[in-house]
Write a protein that holds these residues in place. Structure first.
Motif, PDB file in Angstrom:
ATOM      1  N   ALA A  37       0.812  -1.223   0.000  1.00 13.46           N
ATOM      2  CA  ALA A  37       0.000   0.000   0.000  1.00 13.46           C
ATOM      3  C   ALA A  37       0.841   1.267   0.000  1.00 13.46           C
ATOM      4  O   ALA A  37       0.369   2.313  -0.455  1.00 13.46           O
ATOM      5  N   THR A  38       2.058   1.226   0.515  1.00 11.14           N
ATOM      6  CA  THR A  38       2.848   2.441   0.690  1.00 11.14           C
ATOM      7  C   THR A  38       4.007   2.577  -0.295  1.00 11.14           C
ATOM      8  O   THR A  38       4.300   3.679  -0.752  1.00 11.14           O
ATOM      9  N   LEU A  39       4.687   1.487  -0.645  1.00 15.91           N
ATOM     10  CA  LEU A  39       5.872   1.578  -1.492  1.00 15.91           C
ATOM     11  C   LEU A  39       5.508   1.481  -2.971  1.00 15.91           C
ATOM     12  O   LEU A  39       4.435   0.983  -3.338  1.00 15.91           O
ATOM     13  N   SER A  40       6.422   1.988  -3.792  1.00 14.70           N
ATOM     14  CA  SER A  40       6.269   1.922  -5.242  1.00 14.70           C
ATOM     15  C   SER A  40       7.401   1.085  -5.826  1.00 14.70           C
ATOM     16  O   SER A  40       8.424   0.840  -5.180  1.00 14.70           O
ATOM     17  N   VAL A  41       7.218   0.683  -7.082  1.00 13.99           N
ATOM     18  CA  VAL A  41       8.218  -0.161  -7.739  1.00 13.99           C
ATOM     19  C   VAL A  41       9.518   0.610  -7.932  1.00 13.99           C
ATOM     20  O   VAL A  41      10.617   0.073  -7.729  1.00 13.99           O
ATOM     21  N   GLU A  47      16.567   1.345  -4.116  1.00 13.19           N
ATOM     22  CA  GLU A  47      17.295   0.823  -2.958  1.00 13.19           C
ATOM     23  C   GLU A  47      18.042  -0.471  -3.300  1.00 13.19           C
ATOM     24  O   GLU A  47      19.163  -0.690  -2.819  1.00 13.19           O
ATOM     25  N   ILE A  48      17.444  -1.306  -4.115  1.00 15.74           N
ATOM     26  CA  ILE A  48      18.120  -2.550  -4.508  1.00 15.74           C
ATOM     27  C   ILE A  48      19.375  -2.241  -5.333  1.00 15.74           C
ATOM     28  O   ILE A  48      20.440  -2.863  -5.143  1.00 15.74           O
ATOM     29  N   SER A  49      19.284  -1.273  -6.229  1.00 15.62           N
ATOM     30  CA  SER A  49      20.449  -0.934  -7.053  1.00 15.62           C
ATOM     31  C   SER A  49      21.590  -0.376  -6.217  1.00 15.62           C
ATOM     32  O   SER A  49      22.773  -0.656  -6.484  1.00 15.62           O
ATOM     33  N   GLU A  73      17.805  -9.101   0.659  1.00 15.70           N
ATOM     34  CA  GLU A  73      16.842 -10.181   0.440  1.00 15.70           C
ATOM     35  C   GLU A  73      15.410  -9.693   0.707  1.00 15.70           C
ATOM     36  O   GLU A  73      14.476 -10.046  -0.022  1.00 15.70           O
ATOM     37  N   ARG A  74      15.267  -8.875   1.754  1.00 17.34           N
ATOM     38  CA  ARG A  74      13.936  -8.353   2.062  1.00 17.34           C
ATOM     39  C   ARG A  74      13.444  -7.410   0.952  1.00 17.34           C
ATOM     40  O   ARG A  74      12.274  -7.441   0.563  1.00 17.34           O
ATOM     41  N   LEU A  75      14.337  -6.600   0.402  1.00 17.79           N
ATOM     42  CA  LEU A  75      13.949  -5.687  -0.680  1.00 17.79           C
ATOM     43  C   LEU A  75      13.558  -6.453  -1.938  1.00 17.79           C
ATOM     44  O   LEU A  75      12.617  -6.046  -2.655  1.00 17.79           O
ATOM     45  N   GLN A  76      14.229  -7.533  -2.223  1.00 17.93           N
ATOM     46  CA  GLN A  76      13.846  -8.339  -3.386  1.00 17.93           C
ATOM     47  C   GLN A  76      12.457  -8.953  -3.207  1.00 17.93           C
ATOM     48  O   GLN A  76      11.673  -9.026  -4.163  1.00 17.93           O
ATOM     49  N   LYS A  77      12.159  -9.370  -1.972  1.00 19.02           N
ATOM     50  CA  LYS A  77      10.812  -9.877  -1.712  1.00 19.02           C
ATOM     51  C   LYS A  77       9.776  -8.752  -1.835  1.00 19.02           C
ATOM     52  O   LYS A  77       8.686  -8.951  -2.390  1.00 19.02           O
ATOM     53  N   GLU A  78      10.113  -7.543  -1.331  1.00 21.80           N
ATOM     54  CA  GLU A  78       9.194  -6.415  -1.441  1.00 21.80           C
ATOM     55  C   GLU A  78       8.964  -6.024  -2.901  1.00 21.80           C
ATOM     56  O   GLU A  78       7.863  -5.604  -3.272  1.00 21.80           O
TER      57      GLU A  78
END
Length: 302
Positions: A37-41, A47-49, A73-78
């Motif tokens: 609901a809060t984050l965008s692609v 952040e991953i880059s 790992e958490r960012l990839q799941k998000e």
């Protein structure tokens, strides 16, 4: 030989494990829903880059510590969660658009539907100020196919404009326009405009001009009525001040005696001056003799 396990304790441990697993899954679902609901692609990809750039500094790809690795790992799941949610939102938007298009096509098949559609599309001013307006053939002032919207810019219908905010109803349609708009809006109309606003009347507008009002002055005091005396001042419009009161004594503990009472000393008026002497009233009267001087005391015996 091992002791036999109590079946009640075994059952309680199993129920506790199930409850912990259920709570963990509910927390994970709540966190994933908040992320969707809060984050965008774009935010998650940024952040991953950054973390991947830090990780790929050397050939062994050991630029991240344990905490940053878990974060990656958490960012990839998000990213997977946000991407799925984005696809779902796009599907819902497309479905809603298809439903609106169907309703629009159904509304265009009836006279009432076409009229409601035109009323929502063109305002009252845009209809009567339109160059294409016709009382019978084009009551909504809709432009012809392939032509832009065009409005009159003055009451004489000589100038035109494409800006609806500068549209002016011409004189030949003004009476019908005012009749359809209603009497309530006519009262709010400004001079020279179509739909103006007049400020409300304020409470202090009825007071008049306060600069012309004469100030009430007190009556003059007659200082020559009695020589050496002054007339009493006029009565004041305000009540006299209350008499001074003795301050209240603070409440003390019962174990200690109260302090001694000292009444407030009232200010006494000054004593009257002594009466004038006779020689002060009449210069012909001699002043009284001075008081006799007492004789000196006798000398002391040796």
């Amino acid at each position: 030989m091992a002791k036999s396990e109590n079946p009640i304790d075994s059952f309680r441990r199993q129920q506790r494990k199930k409850e912990l697993k259920k709570n963990k899954s509910s927390r994970i679902k709540a966190r994933d829903a908040k992320v969707a609901a809060t984050l965008s692609v774009e935010h998650v990809k940024t952040e991953i880059s950054l973390l991947e750039r830090k990780r790929d500094r050397n050939d062994e790809k050991t630029g991240l510590d344990a905490i940053e690795t878990k974060k990656l790992e958490r960012l990839q799941k998000e990213l997977r969660i946000v991407s799925a949610e984005s696809i779902k939102r796009k599907a819902l938007i497309e479905e809603a658009q298809i439903q609106r298009d169907k309703e629009l096509l159904e509304a265009q098949k009836t006279v009432d539907g076409v009229q409601k559609l035109n009323e929502s599309k063109y305002s009252l001013v845009e209809r009567y100020a339109s160059v294409y307006y016709d009382e019978r053939m084009n009551p909504f002032g809709a432009p012809e196919p392939g032509k832009p919207k065009l409005y009159f810019a003055d009451e004489d219908a000589k100038a035109t404009t494409m800006d609806s905010r500068r549209a002016v109803v011409p004189k030949k349609w003004r009476e019908k326009f005012d009749l359809e708009r209603g009497p309530d809006k006519d009262e709010l109309k400004e001079e020279g405009g179509v739909g103006g606003h007049v400020a409300k009347k304020r409470r202090w507008d009825d007071r008049g001009d306060t600069n012309n009002q004469q100030m009430m002055m007190p009556p003059p005091v007659n200082h020559t009525a009695v020589p050496g005396h002054y007339a009493p001042p006029p009565p004041s419009a305000f009540p006299p001040p209350p008499p001074p009161q003795i301050p209240l004594q603070p409440q003390m503990n019962n174990n200690f005696p109260p302090p001694p009472h000292h009444p407030m000393q009232m200010l006494q008026p000054p004593p009257p001056p002594p009466p004038p002497m006779p020689h002060q009233l009449n210069r012909n009267v001699p002043p009284p003799p001075p008081p006799p001087v007492p004789p000196p005391p006798p000398p002391l015996p040796p």
